[in-house]
Design an enzyme around this catalytic site. Sequence first.
Site, PDB file in Angstrom:
ATOM      1  N   ASP A  67     -91.837  95.346  18.986  1.00 28.07           N
ATOM      2  CA  ASP A  67     -90.841  94.126  19.566  1.00 28.07           C
ATOM      3  C   ASP A  67     -91.915  93.119  19.895  1.00 28.07           C
ATOM      4  O   ASP A  67     -93.047  92.862  19.397  1.00 28.07           O
ATOM      5  CB  ASP A  67     -90.471  95.049  21.013  1.00 28.07           C
ATOM      6  N   HIS A 138     -87.750 103.541  28.911  1.00 28.39           N
ATOM      7  CA  HIS A 138     -87.408 102.726  27.922  1.00 28.39           C
ATOM      8  C   HIS A 138     -88.092 103.006  26.609  1.00 28.39           C
ATOM      9  O   HIS A 138     -89.625 103.242  26.818  1.00 28.39           O
ATOM     10  CB  HIS A 138     -87.063 101.163  28.123  1.00 28.39           C
TER      11      HIS A 138
HETATM   12  P1  PGA Z   1     -97.471 100.475  29.202  1.00 25.33           P
HETATM   13  O1  PGA Z   1     -96.014 100.232  28.469  1.00 25.33           O
HETATM   14  O2  PGA Z   1     -98.060 101.141  27.894  1.00 25.33           O
HETATM   15  O3  PGA Z   1     -97.950  99.145  29.390  1.00 25.33           O
HETATM   16  O4  PGA Z   1     -96.974 101.322  30.387  1.00 25.33           O
HETATM   17  C1  PGA Z   1     -95.284 101.110  27.932  1.00 25.33           C
HETATM   18  C2  PGA Z   1     -93.796 100.471  27.590  1.00 25.33           C
HETATM   19  O5  PGA Z   1     -93.207  99.817  28.576  1.00 25.33           O
HETATM   20  O6  PGA Z   1     -93.333 100.874  26.668  1.00 25.33           O
END
Ligand code: PGA
Length: 240
Positions: A67, A138
């Site tokens: 993304d 998500h």
């Molecule tokens: P993080 O984010 O690794 O910063 O917790 C993961 C995500 O939101 O997919």
Amino acid sequence: MLIRILKDYDAVSAYAADIITEVVKGNPSCVLGLATGSTPIGTYRKLIEEYRAGEVDFAQVRTYNLDEYYPMAPDHVQSYRHFMEEHLFRHINIVSENTHVPDGTAENPAAMCRDYDAAIRGAGGLDLQLLGIGRNGHIGFNEPGASLFASTHLTPLTENTIEANARFFSSPKEVPTHAVTMGMASILGARKILLLISGKDKHEALLRLYDDTVDPQCPATFLKLHPDVTVLADEEAYHG
Ligand code: PGA
């Protein structure tokens, strides 16, 4: 889905790096789906260590990131392109042209998304997709909702995600309102999926992987439909 609970973040990172290294050694021109966020940073650090030790060679590896914020310039300090350069690409011998991140500047995002999925298919599909998970379940920017999207698409970010990512910007208002993300089919099309879960605030999301339901309100539950998913979680995420 195989869920392994490991002692801590370092153990998750080391284990994940070993799995990725095995894929690269097995197929030096493999196609890796990569992720950003805090969670994979330790894994990338281990991969860099393994590269420096001469244990793995990325010269022919091709990568597609999950993304990118939209709109977002690739050289912006908070862009996911910048993140990948800083945390992995510039430290290893990967060829820049072989690394792909959705274009946060595309004038026609729908066309760019179609091209992105086509490029992944053209590369032979993803051999391995690395994933983190949001507190809300998500994956990529496939946010909870009444339905999910199959292919790569432009999507508004939820309040929950804007709030979670605000720590990287000077204020929540600075967080982009949209992102381009691989869709569920793009992710589930990978031959192997590696999901990393670390920290107390991911406890609820991890628990959703243990039951047998698939729920668009928790997009990660769709990974239960895939035949080869390894989840590496640390004890903090497990115990909450
Ligand atoms: P993080 O984010 O690794 O910063 O917790 C993961 C995500 O939101 O997919």
